[in-house]
Design an enzyme around this catalytic site. Structure first.
Site, PDB file in Angstrom:
ATOM      1  N   LYS A 119      54.800  30.702  41.079  1.00  0.00           N
ATOM      2  CA  LYS A 119      54.495  31.553  42.228  1.00  0.00           C
ATOM      3  C   LYS A 119      55.748  32.158  42.865  1.00  0.00           C
ATOM      4  O   LYS A 119      55.789  33.358  43.145  1.00  0.00           O
ATOM      5  CB  LYS A 119      53.745  30.763  43.310  1.00  0.00           C
ATOM      6  N   ASN A 142      54.179  30.870  51.306  1.00  0.00           N
ATOM      7  CA  ASN A 142      54.624  29.578  50.802  1.00  0.00           C
ATOM      8  C   ASN A 142      56.061  29.601  50.294  1.00  0.00           C
ATOM      9  O   ASN A 142      56.702  28.562  50.171  1.00  0.00           O
ATOM     10  CB  ASN A 142      53.680  29.131  49.678  1.00  0.00           C
ATOM     11  N   HIS A 188      47.930  18.210  43.241  1.00  0.00           N
ATOM     12  CA  HIS A 188      47.328  17.924  44.553  1.00  0.00           C
ATOM     13  C   HIS A 188      45.983  17.208  44.446  1.00  0.00           C
ATOM     14  O   HIS A 188      45.117  17.371  45.322  1.00  0.00           O
ATOM     15  CB  HIS A 188      47.160  19.223  45.356  1.00  0.00           C
TER      16      HIS A 188
END
Length: 444
Positions: A119, A142, A188
């Site tokens: 990302k 982010n 996660h």
């Protein structure tokens, strides 16, 4: 979509970087929010004047107070499943994140990027490509700069947003010129019930987009019904409109059906970065970048810190810092991208907090491509169990010293932990910096 906040009782819950940026944004709108944080001394709070807000509450969350709010702007670090947040939501309180608040005020084009890995690289590339095209773009989300801080910057033409699954969970009305799920791999799972729930969070980036860009090799990235009627565009490493083509025995990036740049002129290495380059090109073109600027950017962008970064090359041994590889998919991508360029052994340093992931997914690649595995941290033993030539050590310095004993000319030593860093370090950056320091201090 402008929104009037003045008549609402608003709590900002979680006072990290994005939370404090939200407070500053609300104060600029004439709103006096309630501030809450589970920590007793959150860094940066001292810069917020207590008389400017409607109360500061630190420590355990007061569910009853939260239930009296009209709106809660929730930090992405806090789960929607937190009992106090669930109770407030059950009482009809609106729960949203800073990205959703950004979406309700923003009136400029947005490029939205998510994925388990890559990302930050793609976000940085897209912003650079647009700027080199004369378009004032800013990277936020982010990647570091809170979106509400970016919104306050003057004269921005395009916002390029890196979005985590946690941010997307509390975002519902973000409109984008183009959006992309680069890949989806186990991560996660200490926060999501399963991979399906995690994937669904990533897929939210396709809501209200004009162009859905996805990974041809990863079905979990496919837009499906989430993107509605928006056209989609596949990125591939095969011969495709956005892929790799061979011209006169040389491999080229193919962008929008036309050769753009020989792979030999890319400043970043590895097949995973070839994919990142293609995805960035597609997204940047959708926002008005020129092909010339895209090619120029790709020839000069050498990568981000802690992402397959060359720390030292000495006596034929290359030492690579990929500390940002905080999940299995990132480590698999690093190995796949780098292994073809290693003529000797690949020595992997891995371990940390696996966040509930099934580490056995690493076994086939470790067996095939890695000669030695050196492990450390909370889940180091679980990784060591996957390889017949594994060595467990107590810390990163010991890992580097052990790797130095094993490495010979032609070998590569790769720090790519497949785990989060918080069991031993402040963050992945500190882990990478300590690795680089230990490598540079070696007497080889």
């Amino acid at each position: 979509m402008l929104t009037n906040l003045h008549a609402k009782r608003i709590a900002v819950v979680g006072l990290g970087l994005s939370g404090l940026a939200t407070v500053r944004f609300l104060l600029a709108q004439g709103v006096k929010p309630v501030l809450m944080d589970s920590r007793t001394k959150p860094a940066g709070l001292e810069h917020i004047a207590a008389d400017k807000v409607d109360g500061i509450y630190l420590g355990e969350f007061d569910a009853n107070r939260l239930a009296q709010m009209d709106m809660i702007v929730l930090s992405p670090g806090l789960a929607l499943s937190h009992p106090a947040i669930r109770f407030a939501k059950a009482q009809g309180v609106e729960i949203l994140g800073d990205v959703e608040l950004f979406a309700r005020f923003n009136q400029k084009p947005v490029i939205a990027i998510t994925g388990s890995n890559g990302k930050s690289t793609v976000t940085t590339l897209v912003a650079d490509m647009l700027q080199h095209s004369g378009i004032k773009a800013i990277a936020a989300g982010n990647i570091g700069l809170p979106v509400l801080e970016a919104l306050r910057q003057p004269d921005i033409d395009v916002f390029v947003l890196e979005l985590s699954s946690f941010q997307l969970d509390t975002t519902s009305s973000l409109q984008s010129q183009a959006s992309c799920v680069l890949n989806v791999s186990a991560d996660h799972l200490d926060r999501y019930t399963d991979m399906a729930a995690y994937t669904a969070s990533k897929q939210r980036v396709y809501q209200q987009t004009k162009l859905a860009v996805y990974n041809q090799a990863d079905p979990l990235s496919y837009p499906g019904t989430t993107a509605g009627q928006a056209p989609s565009l596949a990125i591939s490493l095969d011969d495709a409109d956005y892929g790799i083509v061979e011209i006169h025995d040389e491999r080229w990036l193919n962008v929008a059906g036309e050769p753009l740049l020989p792979l030999s002129r890319l400043a970043i290495s590895g097949s995973h970065n070839q994919f990142n380059a293609l995805a960035a090109a597609a997204l940047a073109l959708s926002a008005g970048a020129s092909r010339e600027a895209i090619a120029r950017t790709l020839q000069h962008f050498t990568g981000l810190a802690h992402r397959c970064q060359l720390v030292r090359a000495h006596q034929g041994i290359r030492w690579i810092n990929d500390s940002k590889a905080t999940n299995i998919g990132a480590t698999l991508a690093a190995i796949a991208g780098l292994r073809p360029d290693v003529r000797g052994k690949l020595i992997l340093i891995a371990g940390g907090d696996a966040k509930g992931a099934d580490l056995s997914e690493l076994r086939p690649v470790l067996t095939r491509d890695v000669s030695h595995v050196i492990t450390l941290g909370q889940d180091g033993p679980a990784i060591a169990a996957l390889h017949s030539h594994a060595i467990q050590v107590k810390d990163l310095t010991a890992a580097v010293q052990q790797a130095a004993k094993l490495a010979q000319s032609g070998d590569m030593v790769l720090l790519s932990p497949a785990c989060a860093s918080l069991d031993m370090f402040k963050n992945y950056a500190e882990r990478g910096e300590l690795f680089a320091k230990a490598v540079k201090e070696l007497t080889l």
